[in-house]
Write a protein that holds these residues in place. Sequence first.
Motif, PDB file in Angstrom:
ATOM      1  N   TYR A 510       8.484  -4.635 -12.826  1.00 50.60           N
ATOM      2  CA  TYR A 510       8.421  -3.285 -13.393  1.00 50.60           C
ATOM      3  C   TYR A 510       7.765  -2.313 -12.415  1.00 50.60           C
ATOM      4  N   LEU A 511       6.936  -2.835 -11.523  1.00 49.53           N
ATOM      5  CA  LEU A 511       6.176  -1.970 -10.608  1.00 49.53           C
ATOM      6  C   LEU A 511       7.031  -1.623  -9.387  1.00 49.53           C
ATOM      7  N   GLN A 512       8.186  -1.065  -9.662  1.00 51.90           N
ATOM      8  CA  GLN A 512       9.184  -0.763  -8.641  1.00 51.90           C
ATOM      9  C   GLN A 512       9.778   0.608  -8.974  1.00 51.90           C
ATOM     10  N   ALA A 513      10.420   1.244  -7.972  1.00 55.42           N
ATOM     11  CA  ALA A 513      11.161   2.486  -8.261  1.00 55.42           C
ATOM     12  C   ALA A 513      12.316   2.121  -9.204  1.00 55.42           C
ATOM     13  N   PRO A 514      12.626   2.971 -10.194  1.00 56.45           N
ATOM     14  CA  PRO A 514      12.195   4.361 -10.379  1.00 56.45           C
ATOM     15  C   PRO A 514      10.930   4.550 -11.232  1.00 56.45           C
ATOM     16  N   PHE A 515      10.101   3.527 -11.381  1.00 57.50           N
ATOM     17  CA  PHE A 515       8.905   3.689 -12.216  1.00 57.50           C
ATOM     18  C   PHE A 515       7.625   3.821 -11.400  1.00 57.50           C
ATOM     19  N   PHE A 516       7.651   3.235 -10.226  1.00 61.63           N
ATOM     20  CA  PHE A 516       6.486   3.279  -9.350  1.00 61.63           C
ATOM     21  C   PHE A 516       6.990   3.097  -7.932  1.00 61.63           C
ATOM     22  N   SER A 517       6.436   3.883  -7.004  1.00 62.40           N
ATOM     23  CA  SER A 517       6.867   3.731  -5.625  1.00 62.40           C
ATOM     24  C   SER A 517       5.735   4.053  -4.673  1.00 62.40           C
ATOM     25  N   GLY A 518       5.506   3.165  -3.738  1.00 65.31           N
ATOM     26  CA  GLY A 518       4.506   3.382  -2.704  1.00 65.31           C
ATOM     27  C   GLY A 518       4.860   4.580  -1.833  1.00 65.31           C
ATOM     28  N   LYS A 519       6.129   5.007  -1.885  1.00 68.18           N
ATOM     29  CA  LYS A 519       6.578   6.111  -1.027  1.00 68.18           C
ATOM     30  C   LYS A 519       6.371   7.478  -1.671  1.00 68.18           C
ATOM     31  N   GLU A 520       6.075   7.516  -2.981  1.00 71.58           N
ATOM     32  CA  GLU A 520       5.960   8.821  -3.653  1.00 71.58           C
ATOM     33  C   GLU A 520       4.505   9.174  -3.964  1.00 71.58           C
ATOM     34  N   ASP A 521       4.301  10.435  -4.321  1.00 68.68           N
ATOM     35  CA  ASP A 521       2.926  10.898  -4.485  1.00 68.68           C
ATOM     36  C   ASP A 521       2.388  10.595  -5.891  1.00 68.68           C
ATOM     37  N   ASP A 522       1.101  10.919  -6.069  1.00 64.65           N
ATOM     38  CA  ASP A 522       0.442  10.587  -7.331  1.00 64.65           C
ATOM     39  C   ASP A 522       1.033  11.337  -8.526  1.00 64.65           C
ATOM     40  N   ALA A 523       1.468  12.590  -8.323  1.00 62.29           N
ATOM     41  CA  ALA A 523       2.020  13.349  -9.454  1.00 62.29           C
ATOM     42  C   ALA A 523       3.156  12.550 -10.085  1.00 62.29           C
ATOM     43  N   ALA A 524       4.049  12.028  -9.250  1.00 64.50           N
ATOM     44  CA  ALA A 524       5.188  11.255  -9.755  1.00 64.50           C
ATOM     45  C   ALA A 524       4.726   9.922 -10.343  1.00 64.50           C
ATOM     46  N   ASN A 525       3.892   9.204  -9.613  1.00 65.62           N
ATOM     47  CA  ASN A 525       3.500   7.863 -10.071  1.00 65.62           C
ATOM     48  C   ASN A 525       2.630   7.885 -11.333  1.00 65.62           C
ATOM     49  N   TYR A 526       1.750   8.883 -11.435  1.00 66.30           N
ATOM     50  CA  TYR A 526       0.918   8.958 -12.650  1.00 66.30           C
ATOM     51  C   TYR A 526       1.750   9.397 -13.853  1.00 66.30           C
ATOM     52  N   GLY A 527       2.696  10.340 -13.629  1.00 67.21           N
ATOM     53  CA  GLY A 527       3.538  10.785 -14.735  1.00 67.21           C
ATOM     54  C   GLY A 527       4.359   9.642 -15.292  1.00 67.21           C
ATOM     55  N   ASP A 528       4.789   8.762 -14.410  1.00 67.81           N
ATOM     56  CA  ASP A 528       5.657   7.671 -14.837  1.00 67.81           C
ATOM     57  C   ASP A 528       4.848   6.402 -15.116  1.00 67.81           C
ATOM     58  N   MET A 529       4.543   5.612 -14.086  1.00 67.24           N
ATOM     59  CA  MET A 529       3.837   4.343 -14.338  1.00 67.24           C
ATOM     60  C   MET A 529       2.455   4.581 -14.947  1.00 67.24           C
ATOM     61  N   GLY A 530       1.806   5.680 -14.559  1.00 72.08           N
ATOM     62  CA  GLY A 530       0.489   5.983 -15.124  1.00 72.08           C
ATOM     63  C   GLY A 530       0.557   6.133 -16.643  1.00 72.08           C
ATOM     64  N   SER A 531       1.621   6.784 -17.120  1.00 72.90           N
ATOM     65  CA  SER A 531       1.745   6.963 -18.574  1.00 72.90           C
ATOM     66  C   SER A 531       1.965   5.617 -19.260  1.00 72.90           C
ATOM     67  N   THR A 532       2.611   4.695 -18.564  1.00 69.68           N
ATOM     68  CA  THR A 532       2.813   3.353 -19.131  1.00 69.68           C
ATOM     69  C   THR A 532       1.490   2.583 -19.173  1.00 69.68           C
ATOM     70  N   ILE A 533       0.722   2.709 -18.123  1.00 71.98           N
ATOM     71  CA  ILE A 533      -0.588   2.050 -18.114  1.00 71.98           C
ATOM     72  C   ILE A 533      -1.420   2.603 -19.274  1.00 71.98           C
ATOM     73  N   GLY A 534      -1.397   3.929 -19.427  1.00 72.15           N
ATOM     74  CA  GLY A 534      -2.102   4.557 -20.543  1.00 72.15           C
ATOM     75  C   GLY A 534      -1.550   4.102 -21.891  1.00 72.15           C
ATOM     76  N   HIS A 535      -0.232   3.931 -21.934  1.00 72.11           N
ATOM     77  CA  HIS A 535       0.432   3.466 -23.162  1.00 72.11           C
ATOM     78  C   HIS A 535      -0.117   2.090 -23.569  1.00 72.11           C
ATOM     79  N   GLU A 536      -0.123   1.162 -22.631  1.00 69.74           N
ATOM     80  CA  GLU A 536      -0.583  -0.197 -22.960  1.00 69.74           C
ATOM     81  C   GLU A 536      -2.062  -0.192 -23.347  1.00 69.74           C
ATOM     82  N   LEU A 537      -2.824   0.604 -22.639  1.00 67.91           N
ATOM     83  CA  LEU A 537      -4.253   0.689 -22.930  1.00 67.91           C
ATOM     84  C   LEU A 537      -4.475   1.256 -24.343  1.00 67.91           C
TER      85      LEU A 537
END
Length: 699
Positions: A510-537
């Motif tokens: 799951y920790l792969q594009a289009p949900f998370f990418s080492g190549k993209e900035d925090d705005a994109a990664n937090y909006g996407d995978m970050g919201s999922t981390i927050g969701h599970e928490l």
Amino acid sequence: MFRFSVLPCRSVIVPAAVIAAGLLAAPALCQTAVPAASPATAQAAHELRVFDPSLIDKTVDPCENFYRFSCNGWFQHNPLPADQAAYGRFTELAELNRLHLKQILEETSAPVASRSANEQKIGDEYASCMDTATVNKLGLAPLKPELRRIARLKSRKKLPALLAHLHSIGVHAFFDMGSNQDFADSTAVISFYGAGGLGLPERDYYTRTDAKSVEQRQQYAAHVKKIFMLAGEPEAQAAKDAETVLAIETRLAKASLTITEQRDPQNLNHPTDVLSFQKELTHFSLSEYVSATHAPAVGKTNDMEPKFFAEFNALMADTPIAQIRTYLRWHLLHAYAGTSLPESFDQENWEFYAHTLNGAEKQQERWKRCTRRVDQELGEALGQVYVARYFPPAEKQRTLDMTLAIEQAMDKDIDGLDWMSAATKIKAKEKLRGVMNKIGYPEKWRDYSTLTIVRGDALGNQMRAHEFEFTRDLAKIGKPVDKGEWQMTPPTVNAYYDPQMNNVNFPAGYLQAPFFSGKEDDAANYGDMGSTIGHELTHGFDDEGRQFDKDGNLRDWWTKEDEQKFNERAECMVKQYDAIEAVPGVHLNGKLTLGENLADLGGLWLAWIAWLDKAHAAHVDMSATMDGYTPEQRFWIAYAQQWCTQTRPEQLRTQAQSNPHAPDEYRTNTVLQDLPEFAKSFSCKKTAAMVNPKPCRVW
Ligand SMILES: [Zn+2]
């Protein structure tokens, strides 16, 4: 998971898009792996991105329909594949992962002497599954010994031992039994007895009286009849037997809790001991059943649904033995009517579960189903190779950092809650500090050395894999809890929170594009995978999760007043989602979807404040645009773009009626309507469709 959990499905980020026609039969609400499709070439042509400006439809006003604004481009480029009931970004990534797994499996299926023990297993299981010529040639022969066992059942006295055997090979007849942490003491593993024994996805399929549901039951009976005929029964007999199956299952269904009732763990907590439970079951020898399962002798157990087991007992008292044999024969054929039996069974199974119930038009290609099968049976053997190739340590570290930042944001958020008392806040923070973060893959890989995989024996392999899992699961009874264990395999495109372990789990797949990418900035990664981390928490603090304490015990740690305030706020969301009509005549179920909706809203909020903190600390210029959008706007677009999904009406109906997750359109728009911060980023007017004048908010 490979074996059904006795607990109802909960706390995952995405639902199963469709019941995979084959290996695992219905009910599939708890199956989390998403079957994939779409041509491989489409993947190669377009790099998957977390924030993707090419998917935006500028002709749509973001303040009127943000989902359409963010996703229309994706919809245009991704027509719903014929073999899918739903197709979205999760399936898009699952498809890519599946191609990676296919490559691994094709390499390891070459029968060379240099293969490791695990490579032999995954490779030969894949090759056996792909070998349709052998599967067709063998026909029903590999299942004959099991059919004979059932035919030899002449007295109900012999049923407990037979049922234990059938359960061990993955036949879900009458009820489910497995190990689980004791609700009252999360350090103890005991046996759980749960309602089961149905061939339709869940109990309401047997009780609803609308025309569509009545029709579905007729179609189900026709399917059962067809399977019996394929197994050699004359038509008239098969029709009669299908009626018997439906009658028994209807009795079991009516005595089972609804999926909404199952969401409250208190409804599933009825601790007892084997001797007392036995006294209730006057027509079924529980002790013979237990001894035949070879489960460790631990007296304490959980009769999850006493009303169900009372009906099971009544059924044992008054059902003729011939009817019990018919019912067992159906569930045996049903459990194996996928890639292990001739294509006629496989096709009929797909026809009913994927096509009739969920609207898929074409069966998935065999290699996809075989890949899925190896993932289910030998997921950590396959996953180990997958992780080595596709999940570099740097990405694990970056996800972990993001998780810690979001946990910190939650700590801050708890401080700021105006409705929660200081006493409850202390406990909430303790629970938050107790959350264990599991990222990517297990620290210790599962040992498959006792599982034998024989090339050319697809059915035998499936049976042995079930036995392996049954034995592994029951062996946990009476032993210390293994907190490192995973309930999802590494290549899975999904995530979950476990309230009894108090941990969050994010598989590498799951920790792969289009949900998370080492190549993209925090705005994109937090909006996407970050919201999922927050969701599970947030699941640790939703209507279900909040009932467990920091150690995973089902124990009330809230003051009465805070509980009431929580419920008032939650009620706002129940009403909000109840009002949504997903398909004509079918509304969402606000209570059933409450936990997920709370997690969606809370999760996105946490990701937002965590990202803002980080952006401010790094002096990010909030007015600078990239691809025409500010960092704030890209955060929200990345959030929305994870949910771009095409869904068939049949599937949408099934989801609205029985899935704890709201359909993706509402996971986007309804959630954002409750966040004024979103409206501000796009300068939406107060009267815009994307602004809820009375927003709901809990966390
Ligand atoms: Zn969830």
